[in-house]
Design a protein around this motif. Structure first.
Motif, PDB file in Angstrom:
ATOM      1  N   LEU A  94       0.836  -1.200   0.000  1.00  0.00           N
ATOM      2  CA  LEU A  94       0.000   0.000   0.000  1.00  0.00           C
ATOM      3  C   LEU A  94       0.872   1.252   0.000  1.00  0.00           C
ATOM      4  O   LEU A  94       0.600   2.206  -0.729  1.00  0.00           O
ATOM      5  CB  LEU A  94      -0.950   0.011   1.194  1.00  0.00           C
ATOM      6  CG  LEU A  94      -1.810   1.272   1.305  1.00  0.00           C
ATOM      7  CD1 LEU A  94      -2.822   1.336   0.170  1.00  0.00           C
ATOM      8  CD2 LEU A  94      -2.503   1.343   2.646  1.00  0.00           C
ATOM      9  N   ASN A  95       1.925   1.252   0.803  1.00  0.00           N
ATOM     10  CA  ASN A  95       2.772   2.434   0.896  1.00  0.00           C
ATOM     11  C   ASN A  95       3.561   2.675  -0.386  1.00  0.00           C
ATOM     12  O   ASN A  95       3.724   3.815  -0.806  1.00  0.00           O
ATOM     13  CB  ASN A  95       3.690   2.334   2.110  1.00  0.00           C
ATOM     14  CG  ASN A  95       2.902   2.328   3.394  1.00  0.00           C
ATOM     15  OD1 ASN A  95       1.789   2.830   3.453  1.00  0.00           O
ATOM     16  ND2 ASN A  95       3.453   1.741   4.428  1.00  0.00           N
TER      17      ASN A  95
ATOM     18  N   VAL B   8      10.227   0.862   2.065  1.00  0.00           N
ATOM     19  CA  VAL B   8      11.583   0.302   2.146  1.00  0.00           C
ATOM     20  C   VAL B   8      11.894  -0.112   3.583  1.00  0.00           C
ATOM     21  O   VAL B   8      12.449  -1.194   3.822  1.00  0.00           O
ATOM     22  CB  VAL B   8      12.630   1.306   1.612  1.00  0.00           C
ATOM     23  CG1 VAL B   8      14.042   0.839   1.899  1.00  0.00           C
ATOM     24  CG2 VAL B   8      12.444   1.536   0.123  1.00  0.00           C
ATOM     25  N   LEU B   9      11.549   0.738   4.553  1.00  0.00           N
ATOM     26  CA  LEU B   9      11.761   0.377   5.956  1.00  0.00           C
ATOM     27  C   LEU B   9      11.045  -0.926   6.307  1.00  0.00           C
ATOM     28  O   LEU B   9      11.597  -1.790   6.995  1.00  0.00           O
ATOM     29  CB  LEU B   9      11.272   1.493   6.878  1.00  0.00           C
ATOM     30  CG  LEU B   9      12.168   2.712   7.029  1.00  0.00           C
ATOM     31  CD1 LEU B   9      11.451   3.813   7.805  1.00  0.00           C
ATOM     32  CD2 LEU B   9      13.471   2.342   7.707  1.00  0.00           C
ATOM     33  N   ILE B  10       9.818  -1.071   5.836  1.00  0.00           N
ATOM     34  CA  ILE B  10       9.049  -2.284   6.118  1.00  0.00           C
ATOM     35  C   ILE B  10       9.729  -3.499   5.508  1.00  0.00           C
ATOM     36  O   ILE B  10       9.839  -4.546   6.151  1.00  0.00           O
ATOM     37  CB  ILE B  10       7.590  -2.137   5.629  1.00  0.00           C
ATOM     38  CG1 ILE B  10       6.879  -1.043   6.435  1.00  0.00           C
ATOM     39  CG2 ILE B  10       6.837  -3.463   5.725  1.00  0.00           C
ATOM     40  CD1 ILE B  10       5.581  -0.564   5.831  1.00  0.00           C
ATOM     41  N   THR B  11      10.224  -3.381   4.275  1.00  0.00           N
ATOM     42  CA  THR B  11      10.889  -4.525   3.637  1.00  0.00           C
ATOM     43  C   THR B  11      12.195  -4.879   4.328  1.00  0.00           C
ATOM     44  O   THR B  11      12.658  -6.010   4.224  1.00  0.00           O
ATOM     45  CB  THR B  11      11.181  -4.259   2.145  1.00  0.00           C
ATOM     46  OG1 THR B  11      12.050  -3.138   2.028  1.00  0.00           O
ATOM     47  CG2 THR B  11       9.917  -4.043   1.357  1.00  0.00           C
TER      48      THR B  11
ATOM     49  N   GLY C  45       8.426   1.955   9.758  1.00  0.00           N
ATOM     50  CA  GLY C  45       7.851   2.171   8.433  1.00  0.00           C
ATOM     51  C   GLY C  45       6.393   2.572   8.486  1.00  0.00           C
ATOM     52  O   GLY C  45       5.969   3.529   7.834  1.00  0.00           O
ATOM     53  N   HIS C  46       5.616   1.858   9.278  1.00  0.00           N
ATOM     54  CA  HIS C  46       4.190   2.187   9.384  1.00  0.00           C
ATOM     55  C   HIS C  46       3.979   3.493  10.134  1.00  0.00           C
ATOM     56  O   HIS C  46       3.053   4.244   9.829  1.00  0.00           O
ATOM     57  CB  HIS C  46       3.412   1.043  10.033  1.00  0.00           C
ATOM     58  CG  HIS C  46       3.277  -0.152   9.146  1.00  0.00           C
ATOM     59  ND1 HIS C  46       2.589  -0.132   7.958  1.00  0.00           N
ATOM     60  CD2 HIS C  46       3.775  -1.405   9.252  1.00  0.00           C
ATOM     61  CE1 HIS C  46       2.647  -1.314   7.385  1.00  0.00           C
ATOM     62  NE2 HIS C  46       3.373  -2.103   8.149  1.00  0.00           N
ATOM     63  N   GLY C  47       4.855   3.777  11.105  1.00  0.00           N
ATOM     64  CA  GLY C  47       4.760   5.053  11.804  1.00  0.00           C
ATOM     65  C   GLY C  47       5.036   6.229  10.873  1.00  0.00           C
ATOM     66  O   GLY C  47       4.322   7.241  10.900  1.00  0.00           O
ATOM     67  N   LEU C  48       6.073   6.103  10.038  1.00  0.00           N
ATOM     68  CA  LEU C  48       6.386   7.148   9.056  1.00  0.00           C
ATOM     69  C   LEU C  48       5.229   7.342   8.083  1.00  0.00           C
ATOM     70  O   LEU C  48       4.813   8.472   7.803  1.00  0.00           O
ATOM     71  CB  LEU C  48       7.669   6.788   8.299  1.00  0.00           C
ATOM     72  CG  LEU C  48       8.081   7.716   7.162  1.00  0.00           C
ATOM     73  CD1 LEU C  48       8.342   9.133   7.677  1.00  0.00           C
ATOM     74  CD2 LEU C  48       9.318   7.167   6.460  1.00  0.00           C
ATOM     75  N   ALA C  49       4.686   6.239   7.582  1.00  0.00           N
ATOM     76  CA  ALA C  49       3.570   6.326   6.636  1.00  0.00           C
ATOM     77  C   ALA C  49       2.325   6.916   7.292  1.00  0.00           C
ATOM     78  O   ALA C  49       1.599   7.687   6.663  1.00  0.00           O
ATOM     79  CB  ALA C  49       3.264   4.948   6.056  1.00  0.00           C
TER      80      ALA C  49
END
Length: 147
Positions: free
Chosen positions: A42-43, A82-85, A92-96
């Motif tokens: 999604l991101n 990229v952070l999530i991967t 990653g989810h916090g940034l998004a």
């Protein structure tokens, strides 16, 4: 301009000097994306859409603000993917969530003042969906307080 044969590396001619440009096949994109955690898709998608939307706003209406916002928020959303991967799910989810929250508020205000769904209402709606999803995922991946 010289002719060139399309091979795994396509050649583009500028003046008389060809420059090799690697081609990306759909199968290589699929294999890259198949190794990506599902929560990052999604991101990556929203980041690409926001980048393209910002560029369209600039090229169609000359809006530098659209270009800057599109590159900034699109880049941050892609960065969150990229952070999530890389296994940094919470970050990653916090940034998004932060990016989509700002998009929702800013474009939601614009939608309420102008009443025009495109682009403000669309971006606010997509931002709200992204915000809800990423907040849910950030809560799921929140580290224990003992860590």
């Amino acid at each position: 301009i010289s002719k060139s044969i399309v091979t795994p590396v396509q050649r583009v001619c500028v003046s008389s000097r060809p420059i090799p440009i690697p081609l990306i096949s759909s199968s290589s994109v699929i294999s890259i994306m198949s190794n990506t955690p599902g929560s990052a898709h999604l991101n990556f998608t929203m980041g690409g859409l926001v980048l393209v939307g910002g560029a369209m706003g600039y090229f169609r209406k000359g809006s530098m603000m659209s270009l800057v916002a599109g590159v900034t928020f699109g880049g941050l959303l892609i960065g969150s993917g990229v952070l999530i991967t890389q296994g940094e799910h919470f970050k990653g989810h916090g940034l998004a969530a932060g990016c989509t929250g700002l998009m929702t508020v800013a474009m939601g205000q614009r939608f309420l003042t102008t009443g025009k769904f495109m682009p403000a209402g669309m971006v606010a709606s997509l931002g709200a969906v992204g915000l809800a999803y990423n907040v849910k995922k950030a809560i799921e991946w929140m580290p224990d307080k003992s860590d």
